[in-house]
Design a protein around this motif. Sequence first.
Motif, PDB file in Angstrom:
ATOM      1  N   PRO A 131      44.807 -27.202  29.294  1.00 64.72           N
ATOM      2  CA  PRO A 131      44.927 -28.179  28.212  1.00 64.72           C
ATOM      3  C   PRO A 131      43.589 -28.569  27.581  1.00 64.72           C
ATOM      4  N   VAL A 132      42.471 -28.369  28.270  1.00 62.23           N
ATOM      5  CA  VAL A 132      41.202 -28.865  27.724  1.00 62.23           C
ATOM      6  C   VAL A 132      40.493 -27.853  26.819  1.00 62.23           C
ATOM      7  N   TYR A 133      40.954 -26.616  26.778  1.00 69.38           N
ATOM      8  CA  TYR A 133      40.337 -25.641  25.876  1.00 69.38           C
ATOM      9  C   TYR A 133      41.300 -25.264  24.757  1.00 69.38           C
ATOM     10  N   SER A 134      40.745 -24.942  23.594  1.00 65.97           N
ATOM     11  CA  SER A 134      41.583 -24.493  22.493  1.00 65.97           C
ATOM     12  C   SER A 134      42.215 -23.160  22.897  1.00 65.97           C
ATOM     13  N   VAL A 135      43.345 -22.818  22.280  1.00 60.80           N
ATOM     14  CA  VAL A 135      43.989 -21.553  22.651  1.00 60.80           C
ATOM     15  C   VAL A 135      43.056 -20.396  22.287  1.00 60.80           C
ATOM     16  N   GLY A 136      42.275 -20.585  21.214  1.00 58.64           N
ATOM     17  CA  GLY A 136      41.344 -19.543  20.807  1.00 58.64           C
ATOM     18  C   GLY A 136      40.324 -19.250  21.893  1.00 58.64           C
ATOM     19  N   ALA A 137      39.751 -20.318  22.444  1.00 53.86           N
ATOM     20  CA  ALA A 137      38.736 -20.140  23.476  1.00 53.86           C
ATOM     21  C   ALA A 137      39.323 -19.399  24.671  1.00 53.86           C
ATOM     22  N   GLN A 138      40.569 -19.726  25.010  1.00 51.24           N
ATOM     23  CA  GLN A 138      41.195 -19.073  26.152  1.00 51.24           C
ATOM     24  C   GLN A 138      41.485 -17.611  25.859  1.00 51.24           C
ATOM     25  N   LEU A 139      41.856 -17.344  24.618  1.00 51.70           N
ATOM     26  CA  LEU A 139      42.118 -15.959  24.234  1.00 51.70           C
ATOM     27  C   LEU A 139      40.830 -15.143  24.265  1.00 51.70           C
ATOM     28  N   ALA A 167      46.139  -9.432  25.607  1.00 48.32           N
ATOM     29  CA  ALA A 167      44.696  -9.292  25.427  1.00 48.32           C
ATOM     30  C   ALA A 167      44.138  -8.221  26.350  1.00 48.32           C
ATOM     31  N   ALA A 168      44.741  -8.108  27.525  1.00 50.54           N
ATOM     32  CA  ALA A 168      44.243  -7.149  28.491  1.00 50.54           C
ATOM     33  C   ALA A 168      44.801  -5.751  28.252  1.00 50.54           C
ATOM     34  N   GLU A 169      45.641  -5.606  27.238  1.00 54.40           N
ATOM     35  CA  GLU A 169      46.324  -4.334  27.001  1.00 54.40           C
ATOM     36  C   GLU A 169      46.895  -3.775  28.295  1.00 54.40           C
ATOM     37  N   PRO A 170      47.771  -4.549  28.920  1.00 51.43           N
ATOM     38  CA  PRO A 170      48.276  -4.153  30.238  1.00 51.43           C
ATOM     39  C   PRO A 170      49.239  -2.970  30.135  1.00 51.43           C
ATOM     40  N   ASP A 171      49.392  -2.255  31.248  1.00 54.41           N
ATOM     41  CA  ASP A 171      50.397  -1.204  31.311  1.00 54.41           C
ATOM     42  C   ASP A 171      51.735  -1.788  31.736  1.00 54.41           C
ATOM     43  N   LEU A 172      51.640  -2.910  32.428  1.00 52.57           N
ATOM     44  CA  LEU A 172      52.869  -3.530  32.928  1.00 52.57           C
ATOM     45  C   LEU A 172      52.811  -5.032  32.665  1.00 52.57           C
ATOM     46  N   LEU A 173      53.882  -5.540  32.087  1.00 49.52           N
ATOM     47  CA  LEU A 173      53.998  -6.983  31.892  1.00 49.52           C
ATOM     48  C   LEU A 173      55.089  -7.473  32.838  1.00 49.52           C
ATOM     49  N   ILE A 174      54.739  -8.420  33.699  1.00 51.64           N
ATOM     50  CA  ILE A 174      55.753  -9.005  34.568  1.00 51.64           C
ATOM     51  C   ILE A 174      56.152 -10.343  33.960  1.00 51.64           C
TER      52      ILE A 174
END
Lengths: 441, 360
Positions: free
Chosen positions: B107-115, B172-179
């Motif tokens: 909650p304390v960081y903007s979504v941009g910063a987290q991305l 963002a991580a371009e994952p091969d698998l999304l759980i």
Amino acid sequence: MSDDTLLSVHDLTKHYPITEGLLAREVGRVRAVDGISFDIRRGETLGLVGESGCGKSTAARSLLRLEPPTDGEIRFDGEIVGNQTDDERKRFRRRTGIIFQDPTSSFDPRLSIGESVAEPLALHGLRDHDRRRSLVETMLAEVGLSADDYDRYPHELSGGQKQRVALARALVSNPELLVADEPVSALDVSVEAEILALIERLQTTFGLSILLISHDMSVVRDVCDRVAVMYLGEIVERGPTEAVFADPQHPYTRALLASMTTPDPTRRGERAELSGTVPDPADPPPGCRFHTRCPAVIQPPDYDFDQQVWRGILDLRIALRNRTLDTERLRTRLVTEGDAEHADEISGAELRTAIRAAHDIPDELHDANAEQVLSAALAEIVAGELATAEERLNESFATICCREQPALEETEAGHRAACHLHDVGGESSTAESVLSGQQNG
Amino acid sequence: MNEPLLSVNDLRTHFETSDGTVLAVDGVSFAVERGETVCLVGESGSGKTVACESITKLLPMPPGKLVGGRIDFDGRDLTDCSPGQLSDVRGKRIAHVFQNPQGALDPVYSVGAQLVEAIRLHRDVSKRAARERGIELLDRVGIPEAAVRFDEYPHEFSGGMKQRVVIAMALAAEPDLLIADEPTTALDVTTQASILDLLNDIKAERDMAILFVTHDLGVVAEMADRVVVMYAGKVMERGDVHDVFETPAHPYTQALLRCLPGRGERRETIGGGFPNPTDPPTGCRFHPRCPHAVEDCIGGEQPALEPANNNETHRAACVFYDEDHDTEVVQESAADRAAQPSEQSKQQTDGGHATEGGNR
Ligand code: SF4
Ligand code: SF4
């Protein structure tokens, strides 16, 4: 109101003031429930359905006077609920019961199951301990638990069993009306089926009237005789469950039905999407409250648009109204995405194209007159004259949906809906074609 | 045939509790191929979430404990990996999305910063490039005015929009698998519909595999290429989504489908209660509730997953699919289900103490 009406709600309103400063000056109101009316007959189940934030739970709490309504009249068994004496209020409480989505939070963990269920009895003055215990034990059996469960504690029970206990407590004072607020949303599929079956059985046993609140259309279809669909504090459609599901008359109801998944992979992709989110109930849109999302929103009479394009133009206009269209940001974004080095280098034409694209509006409308209006407005937007652009769009592309609030009126389908598509004389002839177009859209 | 992207073999995850050892996942095997969606479906207590969280050891251990099995991901046994290696896999190859997006956002960081952080963890790029990429991702997951909203904080987003942000972070991580564990359960139907569409689109676009955990058979029908049905820590049935819905082979799957509201028909209930997780039934774990149970179901281990309808890929863990039993006893099709009330409807019950037992 017929004789067998148990509960009659007229123009129920619940606003929460938004206050500011030390003096708590009222600066606005959250219109959680904004003038809804319905009846519930004896032995009948009415479903109140809608997305979260539509006001359905607030409606239930204020009609039971768990919080005082802002306005409106509630009659229970013919008598006005509200300005009662303490005794009358107590009696009203005894004749109504409520269960919630999360049964855990409604129990005191230190009380045994039996003590919890007995609470209302004590509250209503039944002092004889043995008699209380025997009434509670009977009730536990009614809800499919056993007398032995009297001495168990909430943490020993599964979610489904807790919901049974909640039912026992709600019904132990032998009420005539049960309000069930999302009673199965937290439960597993197989347990959900059991609890719904139980509620139906209890309804017959006790001759209950039920107000069932749910976001789940399939639950409502399963157990309700009649249904009222709420959107942003208002009822937008109301009628017998079968009729509403078979022939929904309000675009919002259609959208809700179209978003349901079906356990059948061959019917994959038949869902339709509804864009946008529920607007802020402190600042509901003018006219029809659904016009900011409605896929069937009525077109201005003198122009000819593809319905989807019209939706896009209206979205643009709403963005202007809400001041969410930020041309500076758009310029910056074009810099980030394109070759330009600096925001100043973005041409007016590029910006206009970007605005069209952001609202799914094609580069040129096929109706030349409409195109003229739109390009003029876009030019004004690029020049920074947002208010002028908004006014131009408002005036040229006026639609009744943004102007007048539709009343909840009888439709040709035989039940009520609040939508201008059903206005007599006006566009009513197009209602069927527009509504059915929505489903494929 | 190529190796599957993920292959889980005889996975056993147990929990030590004051009531005894909970056999949450007790010999579970399934595979996920590249680019496909596998739905793990079951009710609470089935072990579906624990199975998923065991893969990258998201599960708190203790009290959880991986007591057996192999988890092969792209040629590497994850059960053998060090915590450092695992967190690398989690950041770069396997991403998670949960029911509650709140928990995944700070909650304390903007979504941009987290991305930006998520992007730079994965790729060595400048802040500016990461910002561009972040806005692109927000735009991709359907956040209107992405450039504007990039700098906003999580609390400024609605529930559905938050879940989109979390999906963007996962991508963002371009994952091969999304759980994805019940990613739409907390959302409204209209929002759910658009998030499901989004997941389907990005899966196709990126050839990403999805392991989708849900209790909702409607969502399964919408999303799955293949389905794994779990009950009490065991796999009861698995197969192609069309096979499982058209000709559910295992009596539990059949019963679960009958609990759903049909078109105008009454829902049925399963009857009986969920087994005690510290002391599950011997033999077939479904036997105390199964309308077809016979002597052979009661002792020993859960029956092996045998092919149903001579279909190698559609299997059920029920004695009626082994050579000694007449399969027809338990077979039914979607058509039967719609045409006539089943045998079970006669014993329809709204449950209760006697039936919905257990001590959970
Ligand atoms: S009145 Fe207009 S905006 Fe409202 S539901 Fe009807 S068509 Fe849609
Ligand atoms: S093995 Fe027996 S108890 Fe288990 S599902 Fe098959 S018939 Fe039912």
